[in-house]
Design a protein around this motif. Sequence first.
Motif, mmCIF file in Angstrom:
data_model
loop_
_atom_site.group_PDB
_atom_site.id
_atom_site.type_symbol
_atom_site.label_atom_id
_atom_site.label_comp_id
_atom_site.label_asym_id
_atom_site.label_seq_id
_atom_site.Cartn_x
_atom_site.Cartn_y
_atom_site.Cartn_z
ATOM 1 N N HIS A 196 0.832 -1.200 0.000
ATOM 2 C CA HIS A 196 0.000 0.000 0.000
ATOM 3 C C HIS A 196 0.871 1.257 0.000
ATOM 4 N N ARG A 197 1.965 1.243 0.737
ATOM 5 C CA ARG A 197 2.873 2.399 0.750
ATOM 6 C C ARG A 197 3.453 2.639 -0.632
ATOM 7 N N ARG A 198 3.705 1.561 -1.352
ATOM 8 C CA ARG A 198 4.286 1.693 -2.688
ATOM 9 C C ARG A 198 3.218 1.899 -3.764
ATOM 10 N N GLY A 199 1.929 1.854 -3.382
ATOM 11 C CA GLY A 199 0.854 2.015 -4.349
ATOM 12 C C GLY A 199 0.653 0.803 -5.220
ATOM 13 N N GLU A 200 1.026 -0.385 -4.725
ATOM 14 C CA GLU A 200 0.950 -1.598 -5.531
ATOM 15 C C GLU A 200 -0.193 -2.512 -5.107
ATOM 16 N N ASP A 201 -0.906 -2.170 -4.041
ATOM 17 C CA ASP A 201 -1.955 -3.061 -3.546
ATOM 18 C C ASP A 201 -3.214 -2.923 -4.393
ATOM 19 N N THR A 202 -4.065 -3.944 -4.317
ATOM 20 C CA THR A 202 -5.342 -3.963 -5.035
ATOM 21 C C THR A 202 -6.461 -4.259 -4.041
ATOM 22 N N ASP A 203 -7.683 -4.039 -4.482
ATOM 23 C CA ASP A 203 -8.838 -4.372 -3.637
ATOM 24 C C ASP A 203 -8.862 -5.858 -3.322
ATOM 25 N N GLU A 204 -8.404 -6.664 -4.261
ATOM 26 C CA GLU A 204 -8.398 -8.111 -4.043
ATOM 27 C C GLU A 204 -7.403 -8.488 -2.954
ATOM 28 N N ASP A 205 -6.281 -7.779 -2.892
ATOM 29 C CA ASP A 205 -5.317 -8.030 -1.812
ATOM 30 C C ASP A 205 -5.970 -7.813 -0.457
ATOM 31 N N PHE A 206 -6.740 -6.738 -0.329
ATOM 32 C CA PHE A 206 -7.406 -6.453 0.942
ATOM 33 C C PHE A 206 -8.453 -7.507 1.251
ATOM 34 N N ARG A 207 -9.245 -7.874 0.260
ATOM 35 C CA ARG A 207 -10.295 -8.881 0.491
ATOM 36 C C ARG A 207 -9.688 -10.207 0.942
ATOM 37 N N GLN A 208 -8.605 -10.605 0.315
ATOM 38 C CA GLN A 208 -7.967 -11.866 0.699
ATOM 39 C C GLN A 208 -7.412 -11.798 2.115
ATOM 40 N N PHE A 209 -6.833 -10.649 2.461
ATOM 41 C CA PHE A 209 -6.289 -10.493 3.809
ATOM 42 C C PHE A 209 -7.397 -10.586 4.849
ATOM 43 N N MET A 210 -8.517 -9.890 4.612
ATOM 44 C CA MET A 210 -9.610 -9.901 5.581
ATOM 45 C C MET A 210 -10.279 -11.266 5.647
ATOM 46 N N ALA A 211 -10.361 -11.943 4.519
ATOM 47 C CA ALA A 211 -10.950 -13.283 4.533
ATOM 48 C C ALA A 211 -10.122 -14.237 5.385
ATOM 49 N N LYS A 212 -8.821 -14.024 5.400
ATOM 50 C CA LYS A 212 -7.923 -14.907 6.140
ATOM 51 C C LYS A 212 -7.760 -14.483 7.601
ATOM 52 N N HIS A 213 -7.708 -13.164 7.841
ATOM 53 C CA HIS A 213 -7.370 -12.683 9.186
ATOM 54 C C HIS A 213 -8.414 -11.724 9.767
ATOM 55 N N GLY A 214 -9.602 -11.689 9.207
ATOM 56 C CA GLY A 214 -10.600 -10.712 9.642
ATOM 57 C C GLY A 214 -10.992 -10.811 11.100
ATOM 58 N N ASP A 215 -10.839 -11.995 11.705
ATOM 59 C CA ASP A 215 -11.229 -12.158 13.111
ATOM 60 C C ASP A 215 -10.391 -11.293 14.049
ATOM 61 N N TYR A 216 -9.221 -10.887 13.609
ATOM 62 C CA TYR A 216 -8.366 -10.051 14.459
ATOM 63 C C TYR A 216 -8.783 -8.571 14.440
ATOM 64 N N PHE A 217 -9.755 -8.226 13.610
ATOM 65 C CA PHE A 217 -10.125 -6.820 13.424
ATOM 66 C C PHE A 217 -11.625 -6.630 13.638
#
Length: 668
Positions: A196-217
């Motif tokens: 994200h700092r480098r401007g290389e992230d996508t919406d899909e990257d976020f969705r995958q992260f939340m699908a895997k680790h959403g319980d922590y947030f």
Amino acid sequence: MTLHNRSRYGRYAGGPDPLAPPVDLAEALDAIAEDVMAGYSPRHALQEFLRRGGRDREGLDNLARRVQQRRSELLSRHRLDGTLNEVKKLLDTAVLEERKQLARDAMMDNTERAFREMQLQNLPPSTAAAVNELASYDWQSSSAREAYDRIKDLLGREVLDQRFAGMKQALENATDEDREAVSEMLRDLNELLGKHRRGEDTDEDFRQFMAKHGDYFPENPQSVEELVDALAKRAAAAQRLLQSMSPEQREELMRLSAQAFGSAELMAQLNQLDDSLRALRPGEDWNGSERFGGQEGLGLGDGTGVLQDIAELDELSEQLSQHYNGSSFDDLDLDALARQLGQNAAVTARTLAEIERAMQDGGYLRRGADGDLRLSPQAMRRLGKSLLRDTAKQLSGRQGGRDTRVAGAAGEQTGSSRQWEFGDAEPWDVTRTMTNAIRRTMADGGDPGRGLHLAIGDIEVTETEARTQAAVVLLADVSFSMSAEGRWVPMKRTALALHHLVSTRFRGDRLQLVTFGRYAQSMDIGELTALPPLREQGTNLHHGLLLAGRFFRQHPSMQPVLLVVTDGEPTAHLLADGESWFCWPPDPETIRVTVAELDRLARSGTQATFFRLGDDPGLERFVQRLARRIDGRVVAPETGDLGAAVVGAYLRTHFRDGLYDDDWTAGI
């Protein structure tokens, strides 16, 4: 088979109470109008009302005061050594249990026992140094080893709780697999934030992260930006927590952190996370500190939560102040207000916002050509009605007085009607009364053909208009002394009440409002209401009488009525070139031209009443002489009775047949 619909009821939690009564704007309008008449702009008057609140409702100032009390309470209740104390207790327990085991172990070599006891005896006084020194100690007691391992577990959960609220409780009695899952989440999070700092992230990257680790947030962020916002606020609060500690406490914790879960990788991941969040949200307060002075110890996670609360309270304080450019109620975080002060505080703030909206959307305030707010004609009518009602109560309480609801009794019908009020003696308007009854019956689901029942609200009476039409001039003194002596607002309230009476009950009359200070000028009721207190010297009654005479000549068929409100002798008059000549004490020429103009009005049959405010002997002698010259009257009311005195004098011009006794005005 019959199906029955079933409903379940519970506490409403979807916003404002849908069954709550609508916001009553009467109190707000009265307060705003009072401030406007005192010289404030409508915008400032509205803001002041919202700050003060109403009789049964808190204002912004009280909410802000409670926010500050809550902030002070948090600082005075807590101290920041909770984690250090917990670690010290666990360390003391481990050492004590180990010594007990050494004393019981008969098989241990005496030399080894002495060496171990010497190790335990000579531990550094620093808790962090002692914990680090015992990192490689071979514990003989299983309970001692368990207590020491709990130190590592506690520190791990605390440092995680600093960044992720609730982690301390969630990882209690955690397994190695649980801790590995946390490490994996941190690795994935740092990777996502790096992209994200480098401007290389996508919406899909976020969705995958939340699908895997959403319980922590539990905040359930909907985007990377929301995720960063939540994490940065928490991380900045954690940094302020460290800054709020003493240097000794801070050093102890930094040294202890190396023991978190016994994993140096964990601290490296957290440091990387902090670096990313600082870069992404440099505007957060990363360097602030607070002074805690209470008795209740806080751990790292709880302390971070308190610092977050304090930051949230500071934001609420700024929002409630409404001092910054472009401030509005839309900026107020109602969820944060409910968290910090309770749901009732959020309801109060929401109600104040509704009042602000309703004052504009309801038509009571409108923007003028200059973009500023003004009291609308609708607001002026409502305010005038309220003031006239107050005046009527004063009049009806006077000996010999009658209720001012009569709109020209014994007069001619105007063709208009109005709802019946108690005490009305006018004839019913039968057509409108029956029409109202039919409409109400149909609205209630009834059948008018089966009969009608009249209700009080159906009845309308025919308005009448007095046979004698009047051209009325209210001359209002606006010299400096009127505002200095507290007579400014009563003068305006009087003008509003008289204006409303003439415009609603005596529509055949004509009213002109004329103010006189250094100069005189004609004003409409809106201009007079918004007129700020004037600080110029001069009481130019001469100019005011000139304008009154012009108005009377424009209405030659009407009875001229002059009502003069003043608290000082004339000290200015108009010169031939239009300039105002001021002199104190009053110049003889000023007195001469003023009296000459009054004599001209007397020759046209003007009925005059002078309302003398204050106890100036010179003014008293002057107005008495004026009244004798024009066969007029002098009334010296108290300031609070001015409205009743002026309205009563106006009514006398219409009811000179004994409806109002002479004793009534003499008693004002």
